[in-house]
Enzyme design. Structure first.
Site, PDB file in Angstrom:
ATOM      1  N   SER A   1      -7.810   0.880   3.651  1.00  0.00           N
ATOM      2  CA  SER A   1      -8.270   0.458   2.324  1.00  0.00           C
ATOM      3  C   SER A   1      -9.452  -0.498   2.445  1.00  0.00           C
ATOM      4  O   SER A   1      -9.643  -1.140   3.473  1.00  0.00           O
ATOM      5  CB  SER A   1      -7.119  -0.256   1.603  1.00  0.00           C
ATOM      6  OG  SER A   1      -7.563  -0.822   0.397  1.00  0.00           O
ATOM      7  N   SER A   2     -10.220  -0.576   1.375  1.00  0.00           N
ATOM      8  CA  SER A   2     -11.282  -1.585   1.312  1.00  0.00           C
ATOM      9  C   SER A   2     -10.869  -2.777   0.461  1.00  0.00           C
ATOM     10  O   SER A   2     -11.632  -3.734   0.325  1.00  0.00           O
ATOM     11  CB  SER A   2     -12.553  -0.973   0.708  1.00  0.00           C
ATOM     12  OG  SER A   2     -13.017   0.080   1.516  1.00  0.00           O
TER      13      SER A   2
ATOM     14  N   THR B   1     -10.123   0.587  -9.082  1.00  0.00           N
ATOM     15  CA  THR B   1      -9.077  -0.278  -8.578  1.00  0.00           C
ATOM     16  C   THR B   1      -9.143  -1.467  -9.525  1.00  0.00           C
ATOM     17  O   THR B   1     -10.055  -1.558 -10.332  1.00  0.00           O
ATOM     18  CB  THR B   1      -9.466  -0.632  -7.126  1.00  0.00           C
ATOM     19  OG1 THR B   1      -9.434   0.575  -6.381  1.00  0.00           O
ATOM     20  CG2 THR B   1      -8.621  -1.690  -6.498  1.00  0.00           C
TER      21      THR B   1
ATOM     22  N   GLY C   1     -14.016  -1.375  -6.656  1.00  0.00           N
ATOM     23  CA  GLY C   1     -15.344  -0.862  -6.306  1.00  0.00           C
ATOM     24  C   GLY C   1     -15.351   0.057  -5.104  1.00  0.00           C
ATOM     25  O   GLY C   1     -16.402   0.288  -4.514  1.00  0.00           O
TER      26      GLY C   1
ATOM     27  N   ASN D   1      -6.295   4.526  -6.729  1.00  0.00           N
ATOM     28  CA  ASN D   1      -7.465   5.081  -6.048  1.00  0.00           C
ATOM     29  C   ASN D   1      -8.527   5.420  -7.095  1.00  0.00           C
ATOM     30  O   ASN D   1      -9.216   4.555  -7.571  1.00  0.00           O
ATOM     31  CB  ASN D   1      -7.146   6.253  -5.136  1.00  0.00           C
ATOM     32  CG  ASN D   1      -8.317   6.528  -4.182  1.00  0.00           C
ATOM     33  OD1 ASN D   1      -9.151   5.651  -3.991  1.00  0.00           O
ATOM     34  ND2 ASN D   1      -8.398   7.704  -3.616  1.00  0.00           N
TER      35      ASN D   1
ATOM     36  N   ARG E   1       0.839  -1.190   0.000  1.00  0.00           N
ATOM     37  CA  ARG E   1       0.000   0.000   0.000  1.00  0.00           C
ATOM     38  C   ARG E   1       0.884   1.254   0.000  1.00  0.00           C
ATOM     39  O   ARG E   1       1.971   1.263   0.611  1.00  0.00           O
ATOM     40  CB  ARG E   1      -0.852  -0.045   1.277  1.00  0.00           C
ATOM     41  CG  ARG E   1      -1.821   1.101   1.484  1.00  0.00           C
ATOM     42  CD  ARG E   1      -3.046   0.945   0.674  1.00  0.00           C
ATOM     43  NE  ARG E   1      -4.143   1.783   1.150  1.00  0.00           N
ATOM     44  CZ  ARG E   1      -5.131   2.192   0.361  1.00  0.00           C
ATOM     45  NH1 ARG E   1      -5.159   1.860  -0.912  1.00  0.00           N
ATOM     46  NH2 ARG E   1      -6.108   2.914   0.850  1.00  0.00           N
TER      47      ARG E   1
ATOM     48  N   ASP F   1      -7.824   8.326   0.832  1.00  0.00           N
ATOM     49  CA  ASP F   1      -8.370   7.210   1.626  1.00  0.00           C
ATOM     50  C   ASP F   1      -8.171   7.416   3.125  1.00  0.00           C
ATOM     51  O   ASP F   1      -8.720   6.674   3.940  1.00  0.00           O
ATOM     52  CB  ASP F   1      -7.743   5.880   1.188  1.00  0.00           C
ATOM     53  CG  ASP F   1      -8.510   5.264   0.016  1.00  0.00           C
ATOM     54  OD1 ASP F   1      -9.626   5.743  -0.276  1.00  0.00           O
ATOM     55  OD2 ASP F   1      -8.002   4.312  -0.591  1.00  0.00           O
TER      56      ASP F   1
HETATM   57  N1  GLY Z   1      -8.535   3.227  -2.935  1.00  0.00           N
HETATM   58  C1  GLY Z   1      -9.597   2.399  -2.556  1.00  0.00           C
HETATM   59  C2  GLY Z   1      -9.241   1.493  -1.429  1.00  0.00           C
HETATM   60  O1  GLY Z   1      -8.083   1.192  -1.246  1.00  0.00           O
HETATM   61  O2  GLY Z   1     -10.113   1.083  -0.702  1.00  0.00           O
END
Ligand code: GLY
Length: 598
Positions: free
Chosen positions: A465-466, A394, A486, A414, A117, A436
């Site tokens: 992050s998701s 993403t 998403g 992102n 990340r 984020d």
């Molecule tokens: N940039 C979207 C995520 O990492 O959740």
């Protein structure tokens, strides 16, 4: 009849199964595999005996399949695919962003989570996007040089390859260099997407030069799109290793661009970037083991938390797409996303109470609040603010090889095309991942997600992050490899993949194709893909849900399942260029006469 059957096979290997409307009745060949092959469904997986690569872009899929066909393992294929996507899917594939890779190694039976990340530059601090009055400066963390975190992709892919791959660094980058040099044929998807992004991208001179043809305008379908600067950057990275990106000519170009435009990233930030290997999070769901990405991803923790809550309900009896199940999913999502806003952040900076969040007892307490007929207002769970914008861009890919190794990789800039800023001379877009973070408690980020101290900005910290690369194990072996883009919806999308295959016995393609729902606690709104029945929607409204029908479908799931020595690729039909392909299929494409189903 015979020639039709042969044609069917060729189409399958082209990765077009998501749109095929006929059945090959393969269930008869695999009676023990109802979850994977089922002649009663419309969406069939691509099948292979020697591995499988599923990505959002058919050019990159082919690169990964070629690596497997040459004898590379899933990690070699994943690294080559990651670089190829940086060329072929410029809106999300990247070297200027970051991501997460989950690797399962068959030989040692271990699963490794690689965190590459982006990190906050040293100059970042809690109030870096606030004005003197303490208000968030609009778009400062989104469309400026200040929006960029220190990229991790090159370091992450290198770490994966040298520790878990078998091939040479330059060998896995070579296909991407060739694609950038020779160019790719512009697909309908790429042409439309670039035209749509023009207003934003063309504001940056280097992006305007890279993505458009000056006076002549846009790239049209069928034209060749070449990226010579990116080819040169990739060639330098291939020759000099990742230090080229973090300390070499590429680093100098990044730092010069930042210095000239008030950006935060310094040479020290690049020199000091570090990949982290973390212990994946683990849970169980109806006899399957679910292994996923730990914080700073919020996905793995909350997938397991929600599966724990859902385990107490008979989802199969209620049926796919029923109002009752959609209601249950919405309720568990409210609890999970509410917890996310408070408790999730970079574990190197904040104690994330992940064991408590993933505890089955805690899930039982939450699930006990869920009634079968009434929606719980989000405000009664925890307060929050609504959000507005969401980017889907993403990208995720899933790979398995014939040795039993598996890779789930999700990486990102992102937003679509990140900050929209191309670093001059590199051909590389830079991310806007700093958005984020929580710029200010109570102010939602671009995905409408709320955050607090756990995800406040600090120098060197990773934004929450998701992204949720996930592997589901059955009887100890990788069974489903999944993930999706998403934004905030990634978590709910991946959850529904697991439920689709475990509770509803769907194959990998059907699971990817089915309509999906999403609720993220705040805003208190139940969002539905097109395709749910009006009856279900009406029932949900009478339960008290504020139903919002999406005008577009979200996410781009790329699934691989494995059973009985075969691999089943399911590419999401929502992504126009997505494709699944394995080494058998590659041979089939190269030599149609010899093509036969495994
Ligand atoms: N940039 C979207 C995520 O990492 O959740």
């Amino acid at each position: 009849m015979r020639s039709l059957a042969k044609k069917n096979r060729q189409l399958i290997y082209l990765g077009l199964t998501a749109t095929l409307g006929f059945s090959l009745n393969l269930a008869a060949q695999a009676p023990s595999a109802p979850a994977i092959l089922n002649s009663a469904v419309f969406h069939h997986p691509v099948i292979d005996t020697r591995g499988m690569v599923v990505t959002q872009n058919s050019i990159a899929t082919k690169v990964g399949a070629q690596i497997l066909a040459k004898g590379g393992n899933a990690v070699d294929a994943a690294v080559a695919t990651g670089f190829a996507l940086a060329v072929a899917l410029p809106r999300a594939g990247n070297i200027g962003g970051g991501g997460f890779m989950l690797i399962h190694l068959a030989e040692t039976n271990e699963t490794i989570a690689i965190d590459y990340r982006e990190k906050a530059p040293a100059a970042a601090h809690r109030d870096v996007y606030l004005d003197d009055a303490g208000n968030v400066i609009p778009n400062d963390s989104r469309f400026t040089h200040r929006a960029a975190g220190v990229p991790g992709t090159v370091a992450g892919l290198h770490h994966a390859l040298i520790n878990y791959g078998t091939m040479g660094w330059d060998d896995v980058i070579a296909p991407a260099i060739a694609l950038a040099e020779a160019g790719i044929i512009v697909s309908t998807d790429l042409a439309k997407n670039l035209a749509r992004a023009k207003r934003r991208l063309a504001r940056n001179p280097a992006s305007a030069k890279k993505f458009y043809k000056g006076e002549e305008g846009n790239y049209e379908v069928g034209e060749v799109f070449r990226q010579p600067d990116l080819a040169a950057t990739l060639a330098r990275i291939a020759t000099n290793g990742p230090q080229e990106f973090y300390a070499g000519r590429t680093a100098e170009l990044i730092v010069a661009e930042m210095a000239a435009n008030n950006g935060l990233i310094s040479m020290d930030d690049l020199n000091n970037y570090q990949v982290v290997e973390r212990a994946p999070v683990r849970g169980t769901y109806r006899g399957h083991e679910v292994v996923s990405m730990p914080p700073p991803s919020s996905g793995g923790v909350h997938i397991i938390q929600m599966l724990n809550m859902l385990e107490g309900f008979d989802l199969n009896a209620a049926g796919f797409g029923s109002a009752l199940n959609i209601h249950r999913f919405a309720e568990v999502m409210k609890y999970a996303y509410a917890d996310r806003s408070k408790h999730l952040g970079d574990p190197d900076f904040y104690h994330v109470p992940q064991d408590w969040l993933m505890d089955k007892q805690y899930a039982k307490i939450l699930a006990a609040n869920i009634s079968d007929d009434t929606a719980t207002p989000s405000k009664s769970i925890l307060p929050g603010e609504p959000g507005a914008y969401e980017s889907p861009d993403t990208t995720h890919y899933s790979i398995m090889d014939s040795m039993g190794n598996a890779v789930a990789n999700t990486y990102t800039l992102n937003f679509s095309y990140g900050s929209g800023i191309t670093v001059p001379g590199t051909g590389m877009l830079i991310n806007n991942e700093m958005d984020d973070f929580s710029a200010k408690p109570g102010v939602p980020n671009a995905y409408g997600l709320l955050g607090a101290d756990a995800n406040a900005i600090e120098a060197h910290k990773r934004p929450l992050s998701s992204m949720t690369p996930t592997i589901v194990f059955k009887e100890g072996a990788p069974w489903l490899v999944t993930g999706s883009p998403g934004g905030s919806r990634i978590i709910s999308i991946v959850l529904q993949q697991i439920i689709n295959v475990v509770d509803f016995g769907m194959n990998s393609a059907d699971a990817a194709a089915r309509p999906r729902m999403h609720h993220q606690w705040e805003p208190d709104r139940l969002q539905l893909d097109p395709g749910f029945s009006p009856d279900s929607i009406h029932l949900l409204e009478t339960m008290g849900h504020d139903v919002q029908l999406s005008t577009r479908a979200w996410g781009s799931v790329q699934n691989v399942m494995s059973q009985d020595g075969r691999f089943f690729g399911g590419a999401d039909p929502r992504a126009a260029d997505a494709a699944a392909l394995g080494p058998d299929g590659l041979e089939c494409l190269n030599n149609a006469v010899a093509c036969s189903l495994p």
